[in-house]
Design an enzyme around this catalytic site. Structure first.
Site: not given
Ligand code: FE2
Ligand code: NAG
Ligand code: NAG
Ligand code: NAG
Ligand code: NAG
Ligand code: NAG
Ligand code: NAG
Length: 465
Positions: A192, A324, A352-353
């Protein structure tokens, strides 16, 4: 029967209590709530270098299997210009030229600049090289240092960044990585990159701005690329049906050197590490190219040569956030038995942030009918780390599953980066750095004991067993 049953239940409750007391930690640090917004197009980090046809978005990555080659990539906007790289080592006056290829692509109504990819080969190990691109018109100079020759006790320092994007927080993450007193020599990037796909029509101008933003690090040290869902750019509604189009044109990987047939999964060796990159968004079921490649790749890992076995992927297998959740589950089912068999040291993922580190756990006993489907402590299993906290515009993942699962050793919803600092064949020091702290502060840290050379228990939450 009834009594025995209650007794068992009570015992379970007591055991459970013990486990909760000794279980993992959810950090009490609460990041100030603020919106994560992208830096505007006129930000300093997006400045276009001055001069006619000046090369921009310069980035490098490893160009072969062993670290003696580098792929240099850059973009020119006015005309193709020279696709050659001039390079020389610090200790030699002799300058060499390497020639590459130029590609372009269209995405909806966007037309890319001229994207150059040139591989420099047969470099000396452990050497500083200068290189120049844009020969003939505006020439820009950069440098990189090649890794030491592969060997079991070669120290090496990897940085870990994921889900970076191009927000003000992304800029803080990159700055904290650059200013960390433990200097990362190569970034393992877990997918990402630009988040251009969050813009109308996936505005590919945001791929260009990301390239200019990241240049200040990736022009000087290789970033090892993993593909994430934001690289898919699958947009049939605007006629864009070829997945990974912008990413594939812009970012290259040395996949052929590890006998892979796709740029999205491959391996490299660097210093004392063997790094396997997997693709969460390419087929990985039985008989697929990725499955067959990984099946052949794992037995090739020579721990006498490269003691540290690291795997990168985008979608995590062990994730206790309500974002997620379970998305990585089907790949886990396919490959986890191999990771245990081949004693992978650590698996890094993003997606996952937030940040999370697991204990060494596995969950490989289930066979559909036996009901054995709970993760257990397993000293042959990797530690799983989610490091998708680069700071992109989508903001933090803050909602966690409760209670914290036993396998989760530490979790925190903050932006940051990590460092995996290999000391020798037995020890590696790992640290996670949140953006709110001073540059040297380790918000989470862990001594990794190598699974092949020093497989003693290195868990941090000691549950009696
Ligand atoms: Fe992603
Ligand atoms: C692409 O299309 C969008 C929406 O119609 C428009 O706003 C934008 O200016 C166009 N860009 C180019 C480069 O033509
Ligand atoms: C750019 O470089 C080419 C090749 O060296 C040269 O022919 C051309 O005149 C240059 N253009 C400018 C504007 O300097
Ligand atoms: C990004 O970070 C760099 C280095 O800390 C700083 O010089 C620059 O002004 C920042 N830019 C923005 C838009 O925050
Ligand atoms: C593993 O690497 C060591 C050290 O380079 C070498 O001596 C050995 O032959 C290799 N083993 C295999 C099976 O290739
Ligand atoms: C957190 O996620 C759970 C499960 O998806 C959901 O039920 C709950 O409402 C969420 N909590 C908040 C505060 O968003
Ligand atoms: C390996 O590194 C660790 C941590 O720095 C150190 O304690 C240990 O003595 C080293 N082992 C050898 C054999 O040098």
């Amino acid at each position: 029967m009834g009594f025995l049953h209650s007794l068992l239940l009570a015992l379970c409750l007591v055991l459970n209590l013990v486990f909760v007391c000794n279980g993992g930690r959810t950090s009490t640090f609460v990041r100030k709530v603020e919106k994560t917004i992208d830096m505007p197009l006129d930000s300093d980090v997006f400045d276009v270098p001055s001069g006619y046809n000046a090369p921009q978005q310069v980035h490098i990555t490893q160009g072969d299997h062993v670290g003696k080659a580098v792929i240099v990539s850059w973009v020119t906007e006015d005309e193709p210009g020279s696709n050659a790289v001039r390079y020389w080592s610090k200790n030699s006056k002799q300058k060499r030229l390497a020639k590459g290829k130029i590609v372009t692509y269209r995405f909806f109504n966007y037309t890319s600049g001229f994207i150059h990819h040139t591989t420099i080969r047969n470099l000396e190990y452990n050497t500083k090289y200068y290189y120049e691109v844009g020969l003939g018109n505006t020439t820009r100079q950069f440098w990189f240092t090649t890794p030491p020759e592969i060997g079991p006790d070669v120290p090496y320092t990897f940085g870990l960044i994921g889900d970076l994007g191009q927000s003000y927080d992304s800029n803080k993450t990159l700055s904290h990585y650059e200013l960390n007193p433990t200097k990362g020599q190569t970034v393992l990037f877990v997918g990402d990159l630009s988040y251009a796909d969050n813009y109308p029509n996936h505005d590919n101008v945001r791929w260009d701005t990301w390239g200019r933003f990241a240049e200040r690090s990736v022009a000087y040290q290789p970033w090892i690329w993993t593909v994430g869902n934001h690289e898919l750019d699958f947009a049939p509604e605007i006629g864009e049906t070829k997945p990974f189009k912008p990413y594939s044109h812009r970012y290259r990987t040395p996949y052929k050197a590890s006998q892979s047939t796709s740029p999205f999964w491959y391996s490299i060796k660097r210093a004392s590490a063997h790094i396997i990159v997997l693709a969460s968004y390419s087929a990985y079921g039985k008989y697929t190219p990725q499955y067959k490649w990984l099946e052949q790749e794992l037995p090739k890992v020579n721990r006498t040569e490269t003691p540290w076995l690291i795997v990168l992927m985008h979608s995590p297998w062990y994730n206790s956030y309500n974002y997620h959740y379970m998305e990585g589950e089907s790949m886990r089912v396919m490959y986890e038995p191999w990771f245990v068999k081949y004693k992978v040291d650590v698996v890094y993922a993003g997606h996952v942030h937030a940040y999370e580190r697991s204990e060494r756990v596995s969950n490989v006993a289930y066979n559909v009918v036996n009901g054995i489907c709970t993760p257990i402590k397993d000293q042959s299993a990797p530690v799983y780390i989610t490091i998708g906290d680069g700071g992109n515009l989508e903001g933090l993942a803050t909602n966690m599953t409760e209670p914290q699962p036993e396998y989760s050793a530490y979790r925190e919803a903050s932006f940051g980066h990590a460092i995996f600092d290999i000391k020798n064949r037995t020890h590696a020091h790992y640290s996670w750095h949140r953006n709110q702290d001073g540059y040297s502060v380790e918000a989470d840290s862990h001594w990794f004991f190598n699974r092949f050379w020093h497989p003693v228990d290195d868990s941090t939450t000691h549950v009696s067993h």
